[in-house]
Design a protein around this motif. Structure first.
Motif, PDB file in Angstrom:
ATOM      1  N   UNK A 238       0.828  -1.205   0.000  1.00 24.37           N
ATOM      2  CA  UNK A 238       0.000   0.000   0.000  1.00 24.37           C
ATOM      3  C   UNK A 238       0.863   1.256   0.000  1.00 24.37           C
ATOM      4  N   UNK A 239       1.970   1.213   0.733  1.00 26.50           N
ATOM      5  CA  UNK A 239       2.849   2.377   0.740  1.00 26.50           C
ATOM      6  C   UNK A 239       3.444   2.615  -0.646  1.00 26.50           C
ATOM      7  N   UNK A 240       3.764   1.551  -1.365  1.00 23.57           N
ATOM      8  CA  UNK A 240       4.272   1.699  -2.727  1.00 23.57           C
ATOM      9  C   UNK A 240       3.214   2.303  -3.636  1.00 23.57           C
ATOM     10  N   UNK A 241       1.967   1.890  -3.479  1.00 21.98           N
ATOM     11  CA  UNK A 241       0.896   2.487  -4.274  1.00 21.98           C
ATOM     12  C   UNK A 241       0.746   3.970  -3.938  1.00 21.98           C
ATOM     13  N   UNK A 242       0.871   4.273  -2.660  1.00 21.02           N
ATOM     14  CA  UNK A 242       0.809   5.669  -2.231  1.00 21.02           C
ATOM     15  C   UNK A 242       1.969   6.464  -2.829  1.00 21.02           C
ATOM     16  N   UNK A 243       3.187   5.931  -2.764  1.00 17.65           N
ATOM     17  CA  UNK A 243       4.364   6.608  -3.296  1.00 17.65           C
ATOM     18  C   UNK A 243       4.209   6.862  -4.795  1.00 17.65           C
ATOM     19  N   UNK A 244       3.695   5.876  -5.513  1.00 15.11           N
ATOM     20  CA  UNK A 244       3.486   6.024  -6.956  1.00 15.11           C
ATOM     21  C   UNK A 244       2.394   7.050  -7.256  1.00 15.11           C
ATOM     22  N   UNK A 245       1.322   7.026  -6.470  1.00 13.02           N
ATOM     23  CA  UNK A 245       0.245   8.004  -6.651  1.00 13.02           C
ATOM     24  C   UNK A 245       0.756   9.417  -6.404  1.00 13.02           C
ATOM     25  N   UNK A 246       1.620   9.587  -5.430  1.00 15.44           N
ATOM     26  CA  UNK A 246       2.202  10.902  -5.164  1.00 15.44           C
ATOM     27  C   UNK A 246       3.107  11.337  -6.314  1.00 15.44           C
ATOM     28  N   UNK A 247       3.924  10.412  -6.823  1.00 16.42           N
ATOM     29  CA  UNK A 247       4.812  10.746  -7.938  1.00 16.42           C
ATOM     30  C   UNK A 247       4.026  11.203  -9.151  1.00 16.42           C
ATOM     31  N   UNK A 248       2.879  10.576  -9.391  1.00 24.18           N
ATOM     32  CA  UNK A 248       2.043  10.939 -10.537  1.00 24.18           C
ATOM     33  C   UNK A 248       1.424  12.317 -10.380  1.00 24.18           C
ATOM     34  N   UNK A 249       1.514  12.899  -9.187  1.00 21.91           N
ATOM     35  CA  UNK A 249       0.913  14.213  -8.930  1.00 21.91           C
ATOM     36  C   UNK A 249       1.951  15.286  -8.640  1.00 21.91           C
ATOM     37  N   UNK A 250       3.218  15.027  -8.934  1.00 23.25           N
ATOM     38  CA  UNK A 250       4.221  16.063  -8.746  1.00 23.25           C
ATOM     39  C   UNK A 250       3.885  17.267  -9.625  1.00 23.25           C
ATOM     40  N   UNK A 251       4.106  18.452  -9.097  1.00 22.83           N
ATOM     41  CA  UNK A 251       3.792  19.669  -9.839  1.00 22.83           C
ATOM     42  C   UNK A 251       2.337  20.075  -9.775  1.00 22.83           C
ATOM     43  N   UNK A 252       1.542  19.371  -8.959  1.00 24.92           N
ATOM     44  CA  UNK A 252       0.113  19.671  -8.842  1.00 24.92           C
ATOM     45  C   UNK A 252      -0.230  20.052  -7.403  1.00 24.92           C
TER      46      UNK A 252
ATOM     47  N   UNK B  85      -2.119  11.723   4.808  1.00 22.54           N
ATOM     48  CA  UNK B  85      -1.442  12.883   5.392  1.00 22.54           C
ATOM     49  C   UNK B  85      -0.242  12.447   6.229  1.00 22.54           C
ATOM     50  N   UNK B  86      -0.422  11.381   6.972  1.00 26.59           N
ATOM     51  CA  UNK B  86       0.664  10.873   7.813  1.00 26.59           C
ATOM     52  C   UNK B  86       1.825  10.386   6.959  1.00 26.59           C
ATOM     53  N   UNK B  87       1.518   9.655   5.899  1.00 27.41           N
ATOM     54  CA  UNK B  87       2.576   9.141   5.035  1.00 27.41           C
ATOM     55  C   UNK B  87       3.236  10.255   4.230  1.00 27.41           C
ATOM     56  N   UNK B  88       2.499  11.315   3.920  1.00 34.10           N
ATOM     57  CA  UNK B  88       3.103  12.470   3.256  1.00 34.10           C
ATOM     58  C   UNK B  88       4.182  13.084   4.137  1.00 34.10           C
ATOM     59  N   UNK B  89       3.926  13.136   5.440  1.00 26.46           N
ATOM     60  CA  UNK B  89       4.932  13.665   6.366  1.00 26.46           C
ATOM     61  C   UNK B  89       6.183  12.794   6.373  1.00 26.46           C
ATOM     62  N   UNK B  90       6.019  11.483   6.138  1.00 30.12           N
ATOM     63  CA  UNK B  90       7.169  10.580   6.040  1.00 30.12           C
ATOM     64  C   UNK B  90       8.013  10.927   4.818  1.00 30.12           C
ATOM     65  N   UNK B  91       7.361  11.135   3.675  1.00 30.46           N
ATOM     66  CA  UNK B  91       8.091  11.497   2.458  1.00 30.46           C
ATOM     67  C   UNK B  91       8.815  12.824   2.626  1.00 30.46           C
ATOM     68  N   UNK B  92       8.159  13.772   3.280  1.00 34.15           N
ATOM     69  CA  UNK B  92       8.775  15.077   3.488  1.00 34.15           C
ATOM     70  C   UNK B  92       9.950  14.982   4.451  1.00 34.15           C
ATOM     71  N   UNK B  93       9.777  14.234   5.542  1.00 30.95           N
ATOM     72  CA  UNK B  93      10.843  14.109   6.541  1.00 30.95           C
ATOM     73  C   UNK B  93      12.076  13.421   5.975  1.00 30.95           C
ATOM     74  N   UNK B  94      11.875  12.493   5.062  1.00 33.27           N
ATOM     75  CA  UNK B  94      13.009  11.750   4.509  1.00 33.27           C
ATOM     76  C   UNK B  94      13.565  12.396   3.243  1.00 33.27           C
ATOM     77  N   UNK B  95      13.096  13.589   2.910  1.00 33.49           N
ATOM     78  CA  UNK B  95      13.717  14.373   1.849  1.00 33.49           C
ATOM     79  C   UNK B  95      13.319  14.005   0.440  1.00 33.49           C
ATOM     80  N   UNK B  96      12.248  13.239   0.260  1.00 34.18           N
ATOM     81  CA  UNK B  96      11.849  12.860  -1.101  1.00 34.18           C
ATOM     82  C   UNK B  96      10.962  13.899  -1.760  1.00 34.18           C
ATOM     83  N   UNK B  97      10.215  14.667  -0.984  1.00 30.41           N
ATOM     84  CA  UNK B  97       9.291  15.638  -1.563  1.00 30.41           C
ATOM     85  C   UNK B  97       9.464  16.994  -0.888  1.00 30.41           C
ATOM     86  N   UNK B  98       8.937  18.016  -1.566  1.00 29.44           N
ATOM     87  CA  UNK B  98       8.849  19.348  -0.989  1.00 29.44           C
ATOM     88  C   UNK B  98       7.414  19.834  -1.151  1.00 29.44           C
TER      89      UNK B  98
END
Length: 411
Positions: free
Chosen positions: A210-224, A243-256
């Motif tokens: 599920x986290x991989x699906x979430x990560x892929x869904x987020x990647x598909x929405x970069x720039x939006x 929202x919780x998993x988004x904070x994980x991506x932000x904390x680990x430096x993958x997204x802004x």
């Protein structure tokens, strides 16, 4: 692989002369430990990826620095919160500078034990992947604040790339610039390491699928604009989990997460933040754009192009030792007197001056692309700076007295 000079080196050396310690944060594989080992070759280097050292630090923190005297470089310090009181005591007990150089794969803001123990004692830097300037080997290292003076100076070293999509698709991790690295294998291994280590460090996520699906869904929405409901629906998780998993991506430096500009004069401004991945190569891997050509011609081309440019602008600030979080925003809204929606991709704030930036995947810049820039005139206590269209045109092109089109390489 030859070492690629990082623009942050000068600021790190300066900080080492004025602070008791320094901390370099950033995602895995951006070159944090390589940078510090290059800048401080004479220092002992310890990594807490080593389970033996990690056990020693956790079970006998009081003896740790007897066995490993400073000055010292400690890698991946998010693992060893037990040591931070002793680092604090060492800093307070000595007048010497440059006792500790630290790295961490988590955001300083979310490393609570670091911020509580070492606030005011260490200088903090955020390292991203290689910038376009570093890849090109240029020494120009000023933040992208597009005044006429900046444009003139940047033009002396700017290198226009014949195929920018090779760079966008390749990504910015230093290991990718070794000649024999397989792109797909690198990103596959990177994602698996990220899932098994950083994600588990920040949050014990049981369902990696599920986290991989979430990560892929987020990647598909970069720039939006960030729509948690749509991401949650696609990943089959709750909005709260998204929202919780988004904070994980932000904390680990993958997204802004780019915040919207806020001002009382702009009453109809949209308050939703925008999502940007830090590395376009990772986005291409997750969304299955396996070649530069498929990325350039795909449905996400515009968003990938914008993500790349935004990432380069952020790097220009962080590599200059500047915290950009208060300097960059975006604007989107509808004024009462107008029917159309106004949109400015990026606002760069420098004192009381606001520089409006439009990002276009086009080699044919037009003044009509900047119609929304006039919204700045309504903002009190701010002046409009030079407006910029960052695009694929190969050289600076003045569109009027207040607006210039620049190649993205001028970032």
């Amino acid at each position: 692989m030859d070492y690629i000079k990082r623009h942050m080196e000068t600021h790190i050396l300066q900080a080492d002369q004025t602070f008791k310690g320094l901390l370099v944060t950033g995602a895995r594989q951006v070159g944090k430990s390589t940078l510090l080992r290059h800048v401080f070759p004479e220092r002992s280097y310890l990594t807490f990826d080593d389970p033996i050292l990690l056990t020693q630090a956790r079970t006998e923190p009081g003896l740790f620095f007897r066995n490993h005297p400073y000055p010292i470089t400690l890698d991946e310090v998010q693992h060893i919160q037990e040591l931070f009181p002793y680092i604090k005591m060492a800093c307070d007990a000595s007048d010497d500078k440059g006792l500790f150089s630290l790295t961490g794969s988590q955001s300083f803001r979310l490393m609570q034990h670091v911020s509580e123990s070492l606030a005011g004692r260490i200088a903090i830097f955020e390292l991203s992947g290689l910038s376009m300037r570093e890849i090109d080997g240029t020494d120009f290292c000023k933040p992208f604040i597009p005044s006429e003076a900046y444009i003139k100076e940047r033009g002396r070293s700017a290198k226009v790339h014949e195929d920018i999509w090779k760079l966008i698709h390749r990504g910015s991790y230093p290991a990718l610039y070794e000649t024999d690295v397989d792109w797909q294998l690198f990103y596959s291994s990177y994602v698996q390491t990220y899932l098994s280590r950083d994600v588990n460090d920040l949050m014990k996520i049981k369902n990696h699928m599920k986290f991989m699906r979430f990560l892929t869904a987020m990647a598909a929405r970069t720039g939006q604009m960030l729509n948690y409901s749509k991401v949650a629906e696609q990943a089959d998780i709750t909005v709260a989990t998204a929202k919780e998993w988004t904070s994980v991506l932000e904390a680990s430096g993958l997204i802004y997460i780019l915040q919207p500009f806020s001002n009382s004069a702009l009453t109809r401004a949209i308050k939703t933040p925008k999502l940007y991945f830090r590395d376009t190569g990772l986005v291409c891997y997750l969304t299955k754009y396996l070649t530069p050509e498929t990325a350039m011609n795909g449905a996400m081309a515009g968003e990938l192009f914008e993500t790349f440019v935004i990432s380069e602008i952020l790097k220009s600030f962080s590599n200059a030792g500047i915290d950009y979080h208060m300097n960059v925003t975006y604007y989107r809204g509808k004024d009462k007197s107008e029917q159309r929606e106004s949109k400015i991709d990026l606002l760069i704030e420098d004192g009381d001056v606001l520089y409006p930036i439009e990002i276009k995947m086009s080699a044919n810049p037009k003044l009509t692309m900047t119609n929304s820039f006039d919204v700045i005139e309504k903002i009190k206590k701010h002046r409009r700076g030079l407006g910029v269209v960052l695009c694929m045109y190969p050289e600076p092109l003045w569109l009027n007295e207040q607006t210039v089109a620049l190649p993205i390489e001028y970032v």
